[in-house]
Design a protein around this motif. Structure first.
Motif, mmCIF file in Angstrom:
data_model
loop_
_atom_site.group_PDB
_atom_site.id
_atom_site.type_symbol
_atom_site.label_atom_id
_atom_site.label_comp_id
_atom_site.label_asym_id
_atom_site.label_seq_id
_atom_site.Cartn_x
_atom_site.Cartn_y
_atom_site.Cartn_z
ATOM 1 N N VAL A 1 0.859 -1.186 0.000
ATOM 2 C CA VAL A 1 0.000 0.000 0.000
ATOM 3 C C VAL A 1 0.896 1.236 0.000
ATOM 4 O O VAL A 1 2.116 1.132 0.193
ATOM 5 C CB VAL A 1 -0.946 0.016 1.226
ATOM 6 N N ALA A 2 0.267 2.403 -0.220
ATOM 7 C CA ALA A 2 1.054 3.637 -0.329
ATOM 8 C C ALA A 2 0.966 4.511 0.909
ATOM 9 O O ALA A 2 1.833 5.364 1.118
ATOM 10 C CB ALA A 2 0.591 4.435 -1.546
ATOM 11 N N THR A 3 -0.082 4.321 1.704
ATOM 12 C CA THR A 3 -0.308 5.228 2.841
ATOM 13 C C THR A 3 -0.767 4.440 4.067
ATOM 14 O O THR A 3 -1.251 3.308 3.957
ATOM 15 C CB THR A 3 -1.409 6.261 2.517
ATOM 16 N N ILE A 4 -0.678 5.092 5.220
ATOM 17 C CA ILE A 4 -1.166 4.482 6.454
ATOM 18 C C ILE A 4 -2.670 4.260 6.350
ATOM 19 O O ILE A 4 -3.191 3.221 6.768
ATOM 20 C CB ILE A 4 -0.823 5.382 7.661
ATOM 21 N N GLY A 5 -3.364 5.196 5.729
ATOM 22 C CA GLY A 5 -4.818 5.063 5.578
ATOM 23 C C GLY A 5 -5.210 3.861 4.726
ATOM 24 O O GLY A 5 -6.180 3.163 5.032
ATOM 25 N N GLU A 6 -4.436 3.604 3.663
ATOM 26 C CA GLU A 6 -4.710 2.404 2.866
ATOM 27 C C GLU A 6 -4.453 1.149 3.695
ATOM 28 O O GLU A 6 -5.225 0.181 3.648
ATOM 29 C CB GLU A 6 -3.844 2.388 1.611
ATOM 30 N N ALA A 7 -3.370 1.168 4.476
ATOM 31 C CA ALA A 7 -3.064 0.008 5.320
ATOM 32 C C ALA A 7 -4.203 -0.236 6.315
ATOM 33 O O ALA A 7 -4.630 -1.384 6.518
ATOM 34 C CB ALA A 7 -1.745 0.228 6.059
ATOM 35 N N GLU A 8 -4.736 0.832 6.903
ATOM 36 C CA GLU A 8 -5.841 0.681 7.861
ATOM 37 C C GLU A 8 -7.078 0.094 7.182
ATOM 38 O O GLU A 8 -7.739 -0.789 7.732
ATOM 39 C CB GLU A 8 -6.172 2.038 8.491
ATOM 40 N N ALA A 9 -7.358 0.572 5.956
ATOM 41 C CA ALA A 9 -8.556 0.075 5.255
ATOM 42 C C ALA A 9 -8.433 -1.424 4.983
ATOM 43 O O ALA A 9 -9.395 -2.181 5.167
ATOM 44 C CB ALA A 9 -8.745 0.835 3.945
ATOM 45 N N PHE A 10 -7.244 -1.868 4.568
ATOM 46 C CA PHE A 10 -7.086 -3.300 4.276
ATOM 47 C C PHE A 10 -6.960 -4.124 5.551
ATOM 48 O O PHE A 10 -7.430 -5.269 5.603
ATOM 49 C CB PHE A 10 -5.921 -3.531 3.305
ATOM 50 N N ALA A 11 -6.379 -3.564 6.600
ATOM 51 C CA ALA A 11 -6.363 -4.280 7.892
ATOM 52 C C ALA A 11 -7.796 -4.451 8.396
ATOM 53 O O ALA A 11 -8.181 -5.528 8.855
ATOM 54 C CB ALA A 11 -5.511 -3.517 8.899
ATOM 55 N N ASP A 12 -8.613 -3.411 8.257
ATOM 56 C CA ASP A 12 -10.030 -3.514 8.657
ATOM 57 C C ASP A 12 -10.740 -4.614 7.868
ATOM 58 O O ASP A 12 -11.672 -5.242 8.365
ATOM 59 C CB ASP A 12 -10.766 -2.182 8.415
ATOM 60 N N VAL B 1 -14.913 0.786 -2.976
ATOM 61 C CA VAL B 1 -13.496 1.177 -3.052
ATOM 62 C C VAL B 1 -13.118 1.607 -1.629
ATOM 63 O O VAL B 1 -13.237 2.774 -1.258
ATOM 64 C CB VAL B 1 -13.292 2.299 -4.088
ATOM 65 N N ILE B 2 -12.684 0.618 -0.827
ATOM 66 C CA ILE B 2 -12.594 0.829 0.631
ATOM 67 C C ILE B 2 -11.509 1.828 1.032
ATOM 68 O O ILE B 2 -11.559 2.382 2.123
ATOM 69 C CB ILE B 2 -12.365 -0.507 1.382
ATOM 70 N N ALA B 3 -10.518 2.053 0.156
ATOM 71 C CA ALA B 3 -9.445 2.995 0.518
ATOM 72 C C ALA B 3 -9.489 4.246 -0.363
ATOM 73 O O ALA B 3 -8.481 4.959 -0.480
ATOM 74 C CB ALA B 3 -8.082 2.317 0.423
ATOM 75 N N ARG B 4 -10.676 4.540 -0.930
ATOM 76 C CA ARG B 4 -10.763 5.719 -1.788
ATOM 77 C C ARG B 4 -10.370 6.979 -1.031
ATOM 78 O O ARG B 4 -10.861 7.225 0.080
ATOM 79 C CB ARG B 4 -12.179 5.881 -2.336
ATOM 80 N N GLY B 5 -9.482 7.762 -1.592
ATOM 81 C CA GLY B 5 -9.111 9.026 -0.970
ATOM 82 C C GLY B 5 -8.293 8.893 0.301
ATOM 83 O O GLY B 5 -8.079 9.887 0.993
ATOM 84 N N ALA B 6 -7.811 7.691 0.595
ATOM 85 C CA ALA B 6 -7.031 7.461 1.831
ATOM 86 C C ALA B 6 -5.590 7.928 1.616
ATOM 87 O O ALA B 6 -4.667 7.122 1.530
ATOM 88 C CB ALA B 6 -7.086 5.989 2.223
ATOM 89 N N ASN B 7 -5.400 9.227 1.516
ATOM 90 C CA ASN B 7 -4.080 9.798 1.198
ATOM 91 C C ASN B 7 -3.191 9.991 2.412
ATOM 92 O O ASN B 7 -2.000 10.273 2.266
ATOM 93 C CB ASN B 7 -4.260 11.163 0.509
ATOM 94 N N ARG B 8 -3.747 9.874 3.602
ATOM 95 C CA ARG B 8 -2.959 10.127 4.817
ATOM 96 C C ARG B 8 -2.647 8.839 5.547
ATOM 97 O O ARG B 8 -3.535 8.025 5.722
ATOM 98 C CB ARG B 8 -3.740 11.020 5.790
#
Lengths: 387, 387
Positions: free
Chosen positions: A60-71, A380-387
């Motif tokens: 993943v590219a961001t912490i927010g993407e990691a959180e979305a996929f961990a969820d 799209v569970i990590a849409r806009g998860a730039n942070r």
């Protein structure tokens, strides 16, 4: 959801599965693990198909993407980015490390020390990013050992090196040249770690255009992102065929340019030199093109994305009209030029292939997937998860 | 929300209010009504400030945007787009007409008949779109009367004509030329309606680059979108100054390119000819630029948008570093080149001005606004509302 309720992004699940399985088989044959980049699809359904096909984890590219996929239940995540975490981001990283095997990137001594200070001993592995020629992030390969040693001395667990050969996104031999530089850079970086007394367990590279040239003798894993869907860039780079395009934007023809009725009208005179802010500037001395018929689609940059590298033939392609070109793109309009024949009529549905599928998917709250069980909505569970 | 929790979009409410009031005063002085395009901000808070300053209603691009603003209590809406509604879209249009004064665009006889058939008598006014030189949607001005008559005969209420002079987004005299063509096209279209026996009550034009040239003798209203925020395009076109930029992406420096330690290293050698897929192709015969220092920000195309017209100097600007240029943009990286001095350090916060604020806002679920009452979160209520 009606089929003519355009624009929307439509996934062909059969093609998607075949794209995923094809890469998985190729990687297995070459002794490479696959850690697909999930920033492309941001979808649990696609990630699940990738892991079912043997992927060892997700990038993943961001912490927010990691959180979305961990969820969503994915527990082996690599944030392939040189993080400079704020206190609140560091808190989120430590929480992630409690529920997933977590890796992050570093590309400087200062960054390694800042990361170590903010992680406060949380179990996060780090991977040193190396520049293989893109000149974006990453240290020169010969400096990887120094950064790794500083990270180790700051208390971080250094497990290897990674690079992204993004300069392989280019015409001609760019893919092959970038893949060669990728191998050289990763080999030199791995050696630099060994000289610093650190044995690299992870030597990670690969992008969709260059992955076919990856060498299991140097790399341990590849991180392609676009390959499940492909897009117009991959098509024009020659890294996929049209029958491997698994995502399109469904669009409706909302306007058709008519031949001018008034030959003195300056406005739609064929070949008129009126400025067209979005179409590529013609080469000096190139002839004025023959007039082509224009139609306008209701899919613009707010669903296709505005990505348009200089070498691309337009702002995307029409899957069923290879001769057509998207000559300009507004937020809600794609202006498509056709040669004289085969022009779709007002109200017709057309399939548009985005230039860059990662940015198109990030514009949509959901993908519509055509599956063996009928149409499904994939969030799209990590849409806009730039942070 | 921490200030260093980047990237995010930050609004300066004081500048926003001044931008809105300045245009409102100018329009009042010139006898023009203002119907701002809400696709730029997609925010109820910004729309409310526009109506408070005297705007007569809002312009939107899609039925979904109209629904979002109707839900937020805005009851005078113009969908400035030649709709070809599906049955489900027509159902939504009829529902909208029950709770708002609704206008939509048409630009063909066939489109007018299809719209009339699907509206089934719902009270929706139509406005004929005219091409003023952009060659996107719209009929030639002389044909506006024929389209209007067909719409009237199909049972639609035709109230006037509109155009979008998007070809004013260009360097040099493009703004002035487009504004002149806009006036000519709207005057000819209004006359064409009169010849068809329809008196145009609405003659609507205006874009942020051209609005300053609008003529109250021809136009009745203007529909600028970008002016509340402005962006790097407007800055480089000369239609605003830096002190009128009211929205920036806050970003962190995550990587700094270091001078090469190994002069034989091909990877970061200054002036190295390595391909850089995203930076603009140099003019033939132009000298190889002097090496500049590069830093990488955590704001990429997934928060700034990838819009980059050929005349733009890069992929956005740095508000506090006018000498810097964003030479390449990835999804989560902006590569910025600086001359020798004034380079921000690792971890520094910088303010990035997107090239095209409309597409940047559409990537964010909320804007962070710095107001007299402190930081506020403004939801982007029509984000992704493409249908």
């Amino acid at each position: 959801m009606q089929r003519d309720d355009t624009p929307y992004l439509l996934v062909d699940d059969d093609r998607l599965r075949r794209n995923i399985e094809r890469l998985a088989e190729w990687a297995a044959d070459h002794g490479l693990r696959v850690r697909p980049h999930a920033k492309t699809h941001k979808c649990a359904q696609v990630a699940a198909r990738q892991l079912d096909a043997g992927a060892t984890g997700l990038t993943v590219a961001t912490i927010g993407e990691a959180e979305a996929f961990a969820d969503a239940g994915f527990t082996d995540l690599f944030i392939a980015y040189p993080l400079w975490p704020s206190e609140s981001k560091a808190t989120r990283l430590r929480a992630l490390a409690d529920r997933a095997a977590l890796r992050v990137g570093i590309d400087s001594v200062a960054g390694a020390r800042q990361l170590a200070a903010r992680l406060r001993g949380a179990p996060v592995d780090v991977v040193v990013e190396v520049d293989s020629g893109m000149r974006r992030t990453g240290v020169v390969p010969e400096e990887a050992g120094a950064v790794a040693a500083a990270a180790r001395d700051a208390g971080l667990s250094v497990i290897g090196v990674f690079t992204f050969p993004g300069h392989g996104y280019g015409p001609g031999s760019a893919r092959v040249d970038a893949a060669r530089q990728e191998l050289q850079a990763l080999a030199a970086a791995a050696e630099s770690l060994r000289r610093a007394g650190i044995e690299p367990r992870v030597v990670s590279g690969g992008s969709t255009p260059t992955v076919a040239f990856a060498d299991g003798g140097v790399l341990t894993e590849v991180r392609p992102g676009v390959y499940p869907f492909n897009d117009a860039q991959q098509l024009e780079l020659g890294s996929c065929d049209a029958d491997r395009i698994a995502l399109v934007a469904m669009a409706t023809v909302v306007s058709v340019e008519r031949p001018p009725t008034d030959p003195d009208s300056p406005i739609t005179e064929p070949g008129s030199p009126l400025p067209d802010p979005s179409s590529p500037t013609p080469e000096p001395g190139s002839p004025i093109p023959e007039p082509r018929r224009r139609v306008v689609l209701d899919a613009g940059s707010k669903i296709l994305g505005a990505d348009r590298p200089g070498w691309a033939s337009g702002f995307g392609r029409l899957l069923d009209h290879p001769e057509a070109r998207i000559v300009s793109l507004s937020e809600h309009h794609a202006v498509v030029e056709f040669p004289g024949s085969g022009i779709p009529e007002l109200g017709a549905l057309v399939r548009v292939v985005p230039n860059h599928v990662c940015t198109a998917v990030n514009l949509a709250d959901e993908l519509i997937a055509e599956t063996a069980h009928g149409l499904e909505r994939w969030p799209v569970i990590a849409r806009g998860a730039n942070r």
